[in-house]
Scaffold this motif. Structure first.
Motif, mmCIF file in Angstrom:
data_model
loop_
_atom_site.group_PDB
_atom_site.id
_atom_site.type_symbol
_atom_site.label_atom_id
_atom_site.label_comp_id
_atom_site.label_asym_id
_atom_site.label_seq_id
_atom_site.Cartn_x
_atom_site.Cartn_y
_atom_site.Cartn_z
ATOM 1 N N LEU A 285 37.356 66.256 45.439
ATOM 2 C CA LEU A 285 37.863 67.473 46.078
ATOM 3 C C LEU A 285 36.768 68.528 46.207
ATOM 4 O O LEU A 285 36.628 69.165 47.244
ATOM 5 N N THR A 286 35.979 68.686 45.126
ATOM 6 C CA THR A 286 34.899 69.678 45.154
ATOM 7 C C THR A 286 33.923 69.353 46.291
ATOM 8 O O THR A 286 33.566 70.233 47.076
ATOM 9 N N SER A 287 33.509 68.083 46.381
ATOM 10 C CA SER A 287 32.538 67.738 47.431
ATOM 11 C C SER A 287 33.130 67.964 48.810
ATOM 12 O O SER A 287 32.425 68.393 49.730
ATOM 13 N N MET A 288 34.429 67.670 48.954
ATOM 14 C CA MET A 288 35.055 67.889 50.257
ATOM 15 C C MET A 288 35.086 69.365 50.608
ATOM 16 O O MET A 288 34.766 69.753 51.737
ATOM 17 N N ALA A 289 35.455 70.192 49.627
ATOM 18 C CA ALA A 289 35.515 71.635 49.874
ATOM 19 C C ALA A 289 34.137 72.142 50.278
ATOM 20 O O ALA A 289 34.002 72.926 51.230
ATOM 21 N N ILE A 290 33.095 71.671 49.566
ATOM 22 C CA ILE A 290 31.743 72.130 49.895
ATOM 23 C C ILE A 290 31.355 71.696 51.298
ATOM 24 O O ILE A 290 30.775 72.460 52.066
ATOM 25 N N SER A 291 31.720 70.451 51.634
ATOM 26 C CA SER A 291 31.327 69.980 52.958
ATOM 27 C C SER A 291 32.058 70.757 54.051
ATOM 28 O O SER A 291 31.501 71.032 55.117
ATOM 29 N N ILE A 292 33.304 71.171 53.772
ATOM 30 C CA ILE A 292 34.033 71.973 54.764
ATOM 31 C C ILE A 292 33.382 73.350 54.925
ATOM 32 O O ILE A 292 33.162 73.825 56.038
ATOM 33 N N ILE A 293 33.005 73.958 53.792
ATOM 34 C CA ILE A 293 32.362 75.275 53.861
ATOM 35 C C ILE A 293 31.024 75.193 54.608
ATOM 36 O O ILE A 293 30.740 75.998 55.492
ATOM 37 N N THR A 294 30.223 74.163 54.286
ATOM 38 C CA THR A 294 28.914 74.090 54.948
ATOM 39 C C THR A 294 29.053 73.780 56.432
ATOM 40 O O THR A 294 28.246 74.253 57.229
ATOM 41 N N SER A 295 30.099 73.015 56.816
ATOM 42 C CA SER A 295 30.213 72.771 58.260
ATOM 43 C C SER A 295 30.625 74.049 58.988
ATOM 44 O O SER A 295 30.203 74.268 60.128
ATOM 45 N N GLY A 296 31.400 74.919 58.312
ATOM 46 C CA GLY A 296 31.723 76.218 58.911
ATOM 47 C C GLY A 296 30.468 77.045 59.117
ATOM 48 O O GLY A 296 30.244 77.627 60.183
ATOM 49 N N LEU A 297 29.614 77.045 58.098
ATOM 50 C CA LEU A 297 28.341 77.765 58.174
ATOM 51 C C LEU A 297 27.503 77.234 59.337
ATOM 52 O O LEU A 297 26.939 77.993 60.125
#
Ligand SMILES: [Zn+2]
Length: 418
Positions: A285-297
């Motif tokens: 879940l943590t890695s998914m959340a990070i990947s979602i945030i970085t794709s927004g960036l």
């Protein structure tokens, strides 16, 4: 000279030099004497072979980079992107089909350069060290299947992003971000049942001791499973692995046939316990959340560079377009991506230690976890003594000796319960 052109050339050359320096340090860091922990797992001859393997793959990497970097620079400076754009526009289609042709031609050019390298790596290097099991037929089929998948998935995504940036005005990046996130979540459900079977066969594990041990362990951890499968990894390589796919109650465990062949039951349960640890400790879940945030960036930064005239001038383009903006942005984004990946790897290495600790605490068999790790690294001839800078920049897993040490330190705590 165009400022963007200078930045992009610095990025390309800088990346090439950084790899060269780090890999050279890494090769010089090799030690000829076998680490004590691996006595009995490696003999002198095989250990020497593992180091030869590292040297050969590293040298081959240098050769690839030394060809592709100058080719990319020449392509930019000679206006290659503009030529491809004129070709794509010659069909007089709408922006989305033109963009798809533009991207597809670039992809094909890239493939024409990378396939020969891939052939050499698979059929010469991997073959020489006894890893390769891929037949020419599998190799060709894999390329075709990947092309079709890329055309479908990449085509849908690329068209979607183009459409949003064309129609949705200043908030397009937010729409792209939301659409990509939904698409990624959809893929999580679709991949195990639709995409993975295109490349491999998955057979449920027979009702034997191993399956009982795995299911028994999962039960003690309250871990719901849809099934335990063996995958024909031996179709391509002797290297082995295990992983989970799917989500929630659809989770399945997949073991490479090559893994089952070479490990004891306790070792296999330890490996699975490690994978389960990634779920239990919420790493997935943590890695998914990070990947979602970085794709927004990424989409936000992208939106700042769409149709930037200076950027198009750097690539010697006659026409400005959203589709080419996406490709050119990739060059500018690569250093940001590298920095993000260093942080991502740092986190991933911490997660690996936590998953190891989870496996040791729950299985109560640290020796099995250790011997599994040793077998896995001997099997893939992995580097036992990588240079710290190499680890810092690109290792998603800690070096195996560090993992073993951490497990050994944990032993007393695990020894308390029965
Ligand atoms: Zn792991």
């Amino acid at each position: 000279m165009n400022l963007f052109l200078i930045i992009i050339l610095v990025i390309l050359v800088g990346d090439y030099l950084l790899n060269l320096i780090v890999d050279t340090l890494n090769m010089r860091h090799l030690r000829t004497d076998l680490p004590e922990a691996f006595v009995g797992y490696y003999d002198g001859e095989k250990y020497r072979k593992s180091q030869e393997y590292l040297k050969e793959t590293t040298r081959f990497g240098f050769i690839c980079d030394s060809i592709t970097t100058p080719l990319t620079i020449a392509f930019i400076l000679l206006g290659g992107f503009n030529t491809v754009d004129h070709f794509a526009r010659s069909f007089h289609l709408g922006t989305i089909p033109t963009g798809l042709i533009f991207a597809a031609v670039l992809m094909l050019l890239f493939q024409m350069i990378s396939i020969p390298f891939s052939i050499y790596s698979t059929f010469v290097i991997e073959e020489r060290y006894g890893f390769n099991k891929t037949t020419a037929r599998t190799f060709v089929l894999d390329i075709l299947r990947t092309w079709i998948l890329t055309a479908v998935i990449g085509g849908v995504l690329f068209s979607g992003v183009l459409w949003f940036f064309e129609k949705a005005g200043p908030w397009a990046w937010v729409w792209c971000w939301m659409a990509l996130t939904l698409f990624q979540i959809l893929l999580l459900f679709v991949a195990p049942v639709v995409i993975l079977p295109i490349f491999n066969k998955f057979v449920p594990l027979p009702e034997d001791e191993l399956r009982a041990a795995i299911e028994g362990y999962a039960k003690t951890q309250n871990f719901k499973l849809k099934g335990v499968f063996a995958m024909d990894g031996s179709k391509r390589s002797t290297k082995s692995n295990a992983f989970f796919t799917g989500f929630g109650r659809f989770r399945r465990i997949v073991l490479f046939d090559t893994l089952i062949e070479k490990h004891t039951r306790d070792e296999l349960v330890s490996i699975l316990a490690h994978e389960m640890g990634h779920y239990k400790k919420r790493h997935i879940l943590t890695s998914m959340a990070i990947s979602i945030i970085t794709s927004g960036l990424m989409f936000f930064i992208l939106s700042l560079f769409i149709n930037n005239r200076e950027l198009f001038a750097a690539f010697r383009m006659d026409h400005i377009s959203i589709y080419a903006s996406l490709i050119f942005f990739g060059f500018l984004y690569s250093p940001i991506e590298m920095v993000l990946s260093v942080f991502g790897n740092m986190l991933s290495r911490r997660h690996e230690y936590e998953a190891d600790a989870f496996a040791v605490d729950t299985c109560q068999k640290p020796q099995s976890m250790i011997s599994a790790l040793k077998k896995l690294s001997v099997d893939s001839l992995s580097n036992l003594t990588p240079h710290p800078l190499k680890v810092f920049l690109s290792y998603s897993h800690p070096p195996v000796l560090d993992r073993i040490e951490a497990i050994q330190k944990r032993q007393p705590r695990a020894g308390v319960s029965p």
